[in-house]
Design a protein around this motif. Structure first.
Motif, PDB file in Angstrom:
ATOM      1  N   VAL A 158      55.885  88.870  70.657  1.00  0.00           N
ATOM      2  CA  VAL A 158      56.942  88.375  70.512  1.00  0.00           C
ATOM      3  C   VAL A 158      56.882  88.643  68.756  1.00  0.00           C
ATOM      4  CG1 VAL A 158      56.967  86.306  71.892  1.00  0.00           C
ATOM      5  CG2 VAL A 158      55.142  86.210  69.396  1.00  0.00           C
ATOM      6  N   GLN A 159      55.579  88.805  68.518  1.00  0.00           N
ATOM      7  CA  GLN A 159      55.009  89.792  66.872  1.00  0.00           C
ATOM      8  C   GLN A 159      54.339  91.217  67.503  1.00  0.00           C
ATOM      9  OE1 GLN A 159      54.362  86.550  64.052  1.00  0.00           O
ATOM     10  NE2 GLN A 159      52.053  87.778  63.482  1.00  0.00           N
ATOM     11  N   ASP A 160      54.733  91.789  66.973  1.00  0.00           N
ATOM     12  CA  ASP A 160      54.370  93.043  66.586  1.00  0.00           C
ATOM     13  C   ASP A 160      53.757  93.550  65.228  1.00  0.00           C
ATOM     14  OD1 ASP A 160      53.546  95.739  66.946  1.00  0.00           O
ATOM     15  OD2 ASP A 160      55.939  96.650  67.974  1.00  0.00           O
ATOM     16  N   ASN A 161      52.616  93.329  65.034  1.00  0.00           N
ATOM     17  CA  ASN A 161      52.222  93.950  64.595  1.00  0.00           C
ATOM     18  C   ASN A 161      51.454  94.747  63.732  1.00  0.00           C
ATOM     19  OD1 ASN A 161      52.724  91.213  62.579  1.00  0.00           O
ATOM     20  ND2 ASN A 161      50.589  90.316  64.112  1.00  0.00           N
ATOM     21  N   TYR A 219      62.820  84.706  75.627  1.00  0.00           N
ATOM     22  CA  TYR A 219      63.328  84.670  73.938  1.00  0.00           C
ATOM     23  C   TYR A 219      63.790  83.515  73.891  1.00  0.00           C
ATOM     24  CZ  TYR A 219      64.362  89.427  74.198  1.00  0.00           C
ATOM     25  OH  TYR A 219      64.140  90.619  73.920  1.00  0.00           O
ATOM     26  N   TYR A 220      63.691  82.264  74.540  1.00  0.00           N
ATOM     27  CA  TYR A 220      64.026  81.286  73.911  1.00  0.00           C
ATOM     28  C   TYR A 220      63.138  79.869  73.393  1.00  0.00           C
ATOM     29  CZ  TYR A 220      66.102  76.371  73.863  1.00  0.00           C
ATOM     30  OH  TYR A 220      66.106  75.518  73.352  1.00  0.00           O
ATOM     31  N   PRO A 221      61.687  80.481  74.041  1.00  0.00           N
ATOM     32  CA  PRO A 221      60.484  79.646  74.084  1.00  0.00           C
ATOM     33  C   PRO A 221      60.417  80.328  72.479  1.00  0.00           C
ATOM     34  CG  PRO A 221      60.337  79.838  76.236  1.00  0.00           C
ATOM     35  CD  PRO A 221      61.282  81.068  75.471  1.00  0.00           C
ATOM     36  N   ALA A 222      60.496  81.882  72.319  1.00  0.00           N
ATOM     37  CA  ALA A 222      60.013  82.030  71.133  1.00  0.00           C
ATOM     38  C   ALA A 222      61.250  82.086  69.735  1.00  0.00           C
ATOM     39  CB  ALA A 222      59.737  83.822  71.468  1.00  0.00           C
ATOM     40  N   THR A 247      64.778  84.573  66.069  1.00  0.00           N
ATOM     41  CA  THR A 247      65.654  84.109  65.379  1.00  0.00           C
ATOM     42  C   THR A 247      67.279  83.972  66.517  1.00  0.00           C
ATOM     43  OG1 THR A 247      67.222  86.199  65.356  1.00  0.00           O
ATOM     44  CG2 THR A 247      65.519  85.795  63.044  1.00  0.00           C
ATOM     45  N   TYR A 248      67.875  83.017  65.803  1.00  0.00           N
ATOM     46  CA  TYR A 248      68.508  82.368  67.320  1.00  0.00           C
ATOM     47  C   TYR A 248      69.476  84.104  67.830  1.00  0.00           C
ATOM     48  CZ  TYR A 248      72.928  80.647  69.315  1.00  0.00           C
ATOM     49  OH  TYR A 248      74.474  80.411  70.205  1.00  0.00           O
ATOM     50  N   ALA A 307      70.402  85.094  71.620  1.00  0.00           N
ATOM     51  CA  ALA A 307      71.509  84.628  71.993  1.00  0.00           C
ATOM     52  C   ALA A 307      71.293  86.233  72.435  1.00  0.00           C
ATOM     53  CB  ALA A 307      72.848  84.613  70.385  1.00  0.00           C
ATOM     54  N   ASN A 308      71.552  88.098  72.106  1.00  0.00           N
ATOM     55  CA  ASN A 308      71.570  89.091  71.630  1.00  0.00           C
ATOM     56  C   ASN A 308      71.058  89.428  73.738  1.00  0.00           C
ATOM     57  OD1 ASN A 308      72.301  91.686  71.136  1.00  0.00           O
ATOM     58  ND2 ASN A 308      70.747  92.172  71.791  1.00  0.00           N
TER      59      ASN A 308
END
Length: 550
Positions: A389-392, A451-454, A461-462, A466-467
């Motif tokens: 969910v986060q790519d650093n 996607y929804y939990p993230a 983002t929403y 949605a995408n």
């Protein structure tokens, strides 16, 4: 009594003769000139010759018509009587037995050719004045009845609206068609391709090996086409075709095993069979057809026409080497210019063209953001999944959401490693391709489970959610599909393919599409499901060629 004799002098005799001829010349009461008499005689002779010729032509027509009817009846495969006897009986019924010169028969299990010659002699009436005493009235006719080099594509609608009794009626009708075209005593002249279609066309595990689909995945074998591809019937087996994404757009499965209802069916489910002459194989496959999905008549017709196009010959040859096509059919499809081969498409629908879909490019190609921990087993149901969910970039501090840890607290749910707290059986998790991810989770499941939990926890983002929720997109709408269908039907007909089109309790748009596709009004059928078997049987009988060749 005295006899008085008057003798005229030469001058007087000349004068008397002149007067007589003058009176003959000027007095035409009851008299004809020599020229008029001669002309009348000539006219009578030629008029009589004309009458003789008319009589001869009438006799010739009678001989020829009797020959035509006789050989047509004798050549009919359904007529079990001796062909020569049949011809003789026709001439006997017309009181013309002496006019039959001869009959020859060429016959096999699935082919019959009958040739008959006739000749009648009649006396002349007026032509005898010219030395012609008799006239001849001759004729010859040949009729063939057989299944001579026929290639057929059965394009069958197996969309969702065909469910219930309709799919049963279709199976029965299609199997009856096969029985008529491929009788139990065999036929080496007919090959049948079966092209089931719904939202797409599944080439299946067999036929797909002999065409070239791109390697985006290997879970299913449905090709994609561009609008321009419908201007031609050809599909070159060596040219790469786009492969439809493997995805389930509707269900919400979260098992992580295999998607429940892929848009493109897998294996041999409603798959294509190419140029088979094995009735048992064809009927067994038809029996497995089940209804489901949207309707893409244009794709069904595209493949139906493609399997009649000589461009497909390398694939058919390879199928023959592998034992899927009879050796005598290995050179099919024949060239369009081959006058000894007839090509037919029988296409049917109970619906109308609907929207076609594929995965969005960002979910169809490349790598996903999901890792899978197989736990060192081959069992899918015990796999665990981590979603980045986060790519650093540039460090190892990426954040991963663990699907199986949702009830174990925030710290356990999100970790900085793509694997669980311990490497399972020495096997590290690996990053999944998008193709693999969507082969195991439906689109709805990917969105709701990853996607929804993230999104709820603030990592996405929403719009991201949605995408993913709408992870597939329309590629062709119903109107464009109608245009594509019309275009490929035109192309097939232009190449000499005869198209029979059947609307089975279809809406008006579907009936319009079928009528537009058919070769003529006579090749279009608007029927109920109860009439489907009779319709297929009628078409099959019309394909069993009974034709006058001479």
């Amino acid at each position: 009594m005295r006899i008085i004799s008057k003798i005229k002098t030469p001058g007087a005799l000349k004068s008397s003769t002149s007067n007589l001829l003058g009176r003959f010349r000027h007095d035409d009461d009851g008299a004809m000139s020599y020229v008029a008499v001669t002309g009348a005689l000539i006219m009578m002779v030629f008029g009589g010759i004309g009458i003789d010729m008319i009589h001869a032509e009438l006799k010739r027509n009678k001989v020829q018509n009797t020959l035509d009817r006789a050989v047509l009846a004798a050549a009919n495969m359904d007529n079990t009587m001796d062909p020569e006897f049949v011809v003789q009986e026709y001439f006997r019924a017309m009181n013309m037995s002496d006019a039959l010169s001869g009959v020859s028969v060429d016959q096999s299990l699935n082919y019959k050719r009958v040739t008959a010659d006739g000749n009648a002699t009649m006396p002349s009436n007026f032509m005898s004045l010219l030395g012609v005493d008799t006239l001849q009235a001759s004729g010859s006719a040949t009729a063939e009845h057989g299944l001579t080099k026929i290639e057929i594509s059965l394009v069958l609608d197996v969309s969702g609206s065909m469910g219930g009794n309709k799919i049963v009626q279709l199976r029965d009708a299609a199997k009856g068609f096969v029985d008529l075209m491929l009788p139990a005593d065999g036929s080496d002249m007919v090959s049948i391709s079966v092209i089931p279609y719904n939202a797409t066309v599944n080439l299946g595990d067999t036929v797909s090996q002999y065409f070239t689909l791109d390697d985006v995945h290997d879970y299913s074998s449905c090709a994609t086409f561009e609008t321009n591809d419908f201007t031609s019937t050809a599909v070159d087996p060596s040219t790469e075709l786009g492969r439809l994404g493997h995805f389930d757009p509707y269900n919400s499965s979260t098992s992580g095993g295999e998607i429940a209802k892929p848009w493109c069916a897998t294996g041999q489910t409603s798959a294509v069979i190419a140029h088979s002459s094995d009735a048992d194989v064809l009927k067994a496959h038809i029996d497995t057809l089940n209804a489901g999905g949207n309707t893409a008549i244009d794709l069904g017709m595209k493949w139906g026409a493609a399997l009649l196009d000589p461009a497909a010959r390398p694939a058919v040859q390879a199928l023959s080497v592998a034992g899927f096509v009879a050796p005598e059919h290995s050179s099919r499809p024949a060239a369009y210019a081959d006058s000894e081969t007839l090509k037919f498409v029988v296409v049917m629908t109970d619906g109308q063209n609907t929207t076609q879909y594929d995965l969005k490019p960002e979910f169809k190609f490349g790598m996903s953001e999901v890792w899978v921990d197989t736990r060192g087993t081959n069992t899918l149901n015990d796999d665990r999944f981590a979603f980045r969910v986060q790519d650093n970039a540039g460090d190892d501090s990426d954040v991963y959401y663990w699907l199986g840890n949702s009830g174990q607290g925030y710290a356990m749910k999100y970790q900085n490693r793509p694997e669980s707290s311990a490497i399972s059986n020495g096997v590290e998790p690996y990053q999944m391709t998008n193709a693999e991810l969507y082969s195991r989770f439906s689109i709805a499941a990917v969105a709701s489970e990853f996607y929804y939990p993230a999104y709820v926890d603030g990592f996405l983002t929403y719009d991201d959610y949605a995408n993913a929720y709408y992870g597939y997109q329309a590629t062709v709408n119903g109107s464009q599909a109608d245009t594509n269908l019309s275009t490929v039907c035109d192309s097939a007909r232009d190449n000499g393919v005869v198209v029979y089109a059947i609307g089975v309790e279809a809406p008006q748009a579907g009936l319009d599409a079928m009528q537009d596709c058919a070769s003529s009004v006579a090749h279009y059928f608007d029927v109920s499901g109860d009439d489907l078997n009779d319709t297929f049987s009628s078409i099959a009988r019309s394909l069993q060629m009974l034709r006058l060749t001479q």
